[in-house]
Design a protein around this motif. Structure first.
Motif: not given
Length: 170
Positions: A50, A56, A74, A78, A80-81, A83, A93, A95
């Motif tokens: 991201g 992403i 978004h 971005i 942070c990611l 899962k 995912l 985000s």
């Protein structure tokens, strides 16, 4: 081992030898702020990144190529990611972005499953705690509050106030 940064590239390294395995992966326009390993539909290892370009991107580290089109929903960078495994093992995912939004994606289809709003500042960290039936999403932001979301319905499940000026989730 994958490393990314302000140059907008992702570098793949062999941790045993400390050597870069292939040319940098290029695609983001601006810094890459988050990177995680994910499993593709066919079971192969992939990377998701991201960036400040509000996208992403999913990569095959074996070939160095992007998999499918970038995910874009978004309106700000971005940060942070995370899962988790959804129904029938489908990869989801999560985000978080500077605009305070948190988006849950279906990695297999690229579809937005939910947009969680409620942070007044940038979302800076996300962690998903998964057990057999639940997937609570814990999101920290610069407003010094951590929100616990219910991934099943997008509702707010609780708040943690951070009096220490920031949070790191793991």
């Amino acid at each position: 081992l994958a490393w990314a940064g302000e140059a907008g590239t992702i570098r793949i390294w062999d941790p045993a030898t400390g050597t870069q395995i292939r040319r940098p992966l290029k695609g983001h326009a601006g810094s890459v702020n988050a990177i995680i390993s994910v499993t593709g539909r066919d079971g192969r290892p992939l990377l998701a990144s991201g960036g400040s370009d509000r996208t992403i991107r999913v990569w095959d580290p074996g070939t160095g190529r992007q998999v499918d089109c970038p995910l874009s929903c978004h309106v700000d960078r971005i940060n942070c990611l995370s899962k988790f495994a959804g129904p029938r093992g489908r990869v989801r995912l999560v985000s978080g972005a500077d605009d305070g939004s948190v988006i849950i994606w279906d990695l297999g289809t690229g579809a937005v499953l939910d947009t969680l709003t409620g942070h007044s500042g940038p979302v800076t960290a996300i962690s998903v705690f998964q057990n057999a039936t639940e997937h609570p999403i814990l999101c920290a932001s610069s407003e010094e509050a951590t929100v616990l979301w219910d991934a099943a319905d997008g509702s707010t499940a609780g708040f943690l106030n951070d009096e220490h000026g920031g949070a790191t989730l793991g």
